[in-house]
Scaffold this active site. Structure first.
Site, PDB file in Angstrom:
ATOM      1  N   CYS A  36      -1.625  -4.510  42.373  1.00 17.25           N
ATOM      2  CA  CYS A  36      -0.698  -5.256  43.278  1.00 17.25           C
ATOM      3  C   CYS A  36       0.830  -4.795  43.102  1.00 17.25           C
ATOM      4  CB  CYS A  36      -0.952  -6.663  42.862  1.00 17.25           C
ATOM      5  SG  CYS A  36      -2.338  -7.400  43.521  1.00 17.25           S
TER       6      CYS A  36
ATOM      7  N   HIS B 241      22.749  -3.555  44.696  1.00 17.94           N
ATOM      8  CA  HIS B 241      23.468  -2.341  44.274  1.00 17.94           C
ATOM      9  C   HIS B 241      22.748  -1.869  42.970  1.00 17.94           C
ATOM     10  CE1 HIS B 241      27.078  -2.157  47.207  1.00 17.94           C
ATOM     11  NE2 HIS B 241      25.945  -2.298  47.615  1.00 17.94           N
TER      12      HIS B 241
ATOM     13  N   CYS C 251      31.282  -3.607  42.576  1.00 19.09           N
ATOM     14  CA  CYS C 251      30.749  -3.263  41.455  1.00 19.09           C
ATOM     15  C   CYS C 251      31.353  -2.887  40.626  1.00 19.09           C
ATOM     16  CB  CYS C 251      29.549  -2.208  41.894  1.00 19.09           C
ATOM     17  SG  CYS C 251      28.032  -2.732  42.833  1.00 19.09           S
TER      18      CYS C 251
ATOM     19  N   CYS D 203      -0.855  -7.314  38.732  1.00 16.23           N
ATOM     20  CA  CYS D 203      -1.553  -6.281  37.871  1.00 16.23           C
ATOM     21  C   CYS D 203      -1.393  -5.028  38.736  1.00 16.23           C
ATOM     22  CB  CYS D 203      -3.112  -6.435  38.518  1.00 16.23           C
ATOM     23  SG  CYS D 203      -3.574  -6.070  40.317  1.00 16.23           S
TER      24      CYS D 203
ATOM     25  N   GLU E 244      -0.453 -12.000  45.422  1.00 17.01           N
ATOM     26  CA  GLU E 244       0.656 -10.854  45.723  1.00 17.01           C
ATOM     27  C   GLU E 244       0.341 -10.581  47.118  1.00 17.01           C
ATOM     28  OE1 GLU E 244       0.328 -10.822  41.167  1.00 17.01           O
ATOM     29  OE2 GLU E 244      -0.895 -11.025  43.085  1.00 17.01           O
TER      30      GLU E 244
ATOM     31  N   CYS F  26      31.328   0.877  44.367  1.00 19.38           N
ATOM     32  CA  CYS F  26      32.179   0.313  45.177  1.00 19.38           C
ATOM     33  C   CYS F  26      33.044  -0.873  44.601  1.00 19.38           C
ATOM     34  CB  CYS F  26      31.202  -0.640  46.220  1.00 19.38           C
ATOM     35  SG  CYS F  26      30.431  -1.954  45.516  1.00 19.38           S
TER      36      CYS F  26
END
Length: 420
Positions: free
Chosen positions: A114, A259, A293, A111, A82, A290
């Protein structure tokens, strides 16, 4: 309880995870088939698999137009996979003027260290949206790992277990498959379901509370704030109840192009809710939804009739725009009440979602005045539109009215005649 990561280990923490600047590790194009089948097998007990392999895809937009994707594979080297990706991506690809959709397919979930570094990276780069699919969950029984995954989830990161479709996609796009079709291993479906349940259980547990500063700044219902400088974002706190029992609660915050409401919808859609039970969900948001959404929240409830949803908003988002008003009216139309947060709702969120240190909620100056002002504004938005009511009349009523209008239109009166 299965100990996926503990049985295998993921190698010791690397320099990149311990504060030293990691060197850039450049991705390879593809894996050989044997490595993929061995390293990505979603076994209950993954003996001998000490490395993490990360297959990635980066989609970007430049001036609102799609651009070609970057794909590749990374593994643990001087740093965990990562960190290798973040270092390479930041140095070679990242621009503040573009938006990125990044997808990871990981043999092991991150982990704790990370995951925290990924969270810091995402907070500092709001133009990056991340989705993570994992074959196996690393050390999932450890509280610090669970909390780190929840923190990523609260930042809007999509976290899910790899299923057959993801394994097949990786085989076709990240493996030197020589044209051979993907042949799944034994119990791939059962193990995917087991991993998914375990991951969902981790993510639905208690999240880290909002700091006092974040809560007061983001949930404050003042129309304008001076400090700290910066745009106030959408935070969504929710509570899921069955009868009088709280089944789940948590919060999400918005990320660029993701969102908070969408993160919430994705979470609820994953829960295995009994269609024969009645559930109640209450959301507390810093901004009202909005239009997009609002439509998706409406679709969630219409697709799950066992759900009853109500929304409390601290502030109204672009309340003067017609589309935003229509979104609120759309929710009202299908019996999703949108209400303004007042002192009891702020106090509830303070008690349940903020790091309150045992202190009671202290209202800020003019809280009630601001709430009343927003409530009056919302009432005007939600007033019944007489033209809309007229247009929704039954067809029989419309026919009668049309016939009456036509009769009046064609009505003729004889001209007045002089008397004989």
């Amino acid at each position: 309880m299965l100990h996926y990561g503990e049985m295998a280990g993921q190698g010791p923490a690397c320099e990149g995870c311990c504060g030293q600047p990691p060197a850039i590790s450049y991705p390879m194009e593809r894996l050989d088939p044997e490595t993929f089948s061995y390293e990505f097998q979603n076994l209950d007990f993954a003996y001998g698999r000490k490395d993490t392999y990360l297959c990635f895809q980066v989609k970007r937009e430049q001036h609102s137009s799609p651009e070609p994707s970057d794909c590749g594979v990374l593994k643990n080297q001087a740093s965990h996979a990562e960190i290798c990706f973040l270092t390479w991506f930041h140095a070679e690809k990242l621009s503040p003027h573009e938006h990125y959709d990044v997808t990871w397919f990981l043999s092991w979930s991150p982990c704790a260290i990370c995951a925290k570094k990924v969270a810091i990276f995402l907070r500092n780069h709001e133009n990056v949206r991340l989705s993570i699919f994992v074959s196996r969950i690393y050390m999932f029984q450890k509280p610090e790992v669970q909390q780190a995954l929840r923190d990523l989830n609260c930042l809007g990161v999509k976290l899910d277990a790899m299923c057959f479709d993801e394994f097949k996609y990786c085989w076709e796009n990240f493996v030197h498959n020589q044209g051979k079709p993907f042949m799944c291993w034994e119990n791939v479906h059962r193990n995917s379901q087991s991993m998914s349940r375990e991951l969902n259980e981790i993510l639905r547990n208690t999240m880290s509370p909002l700091s006092e500063q974040t809560f007061n700044y983001q949930f404050g219902n003042q129309r304008r704030v001076k400090e700290p400088q910066g745009r106030r974002k959408t935070y969504l706190c929710y509570k899921l109840k069955l009868l009088n029992e709280t089944l789940d609660k948590g919060y999400f915050m918005e990320k660029k192009k993701n969102h908070a409401e969408i993160c919430f919808i994705n979470k609820i859609s994953k829960l295995d809710l009994d269609p024969n039970q009645s559930y109640e969900i209450t959301c507390y948001t810093t901004w009202s939804p909005c239009p997009d959404c609002a439509g998706k929240l409406a679709a969630l409830v219409e697709g799950c009739p066992q759900l009853r949803l109500r929304i409390f908003a601290s502030r109204l988002h672009f309340h003067w725009r017609w589309q935003y008003q229509e979104g609120l009216r759309c929710l009202q139309k299908i019996n999703i009440p949108v209400l303004v947060m007042k002192e009891p709702e702020f106090a509830y969120c303070w008690d349940n979602f903020a790091d309150n240190q045992g202190r009671r909620f202290r209202p800020w100056d003019k809280l009630t005045q601001y709430s009343n002002c927003a409530e009056r504004r919302l009432e005007k938005i939600l007033q019944i539109n007489t033209m809309a009511v007229f247009s929704e009349q039954s067809s029989e009523q419309s026919q009668v009215l049309n016939a009456l209008a036509n009769a009046i239109k064609h009505l003729s009166l004889d001209a007045h005649r002089p008397r004989d």
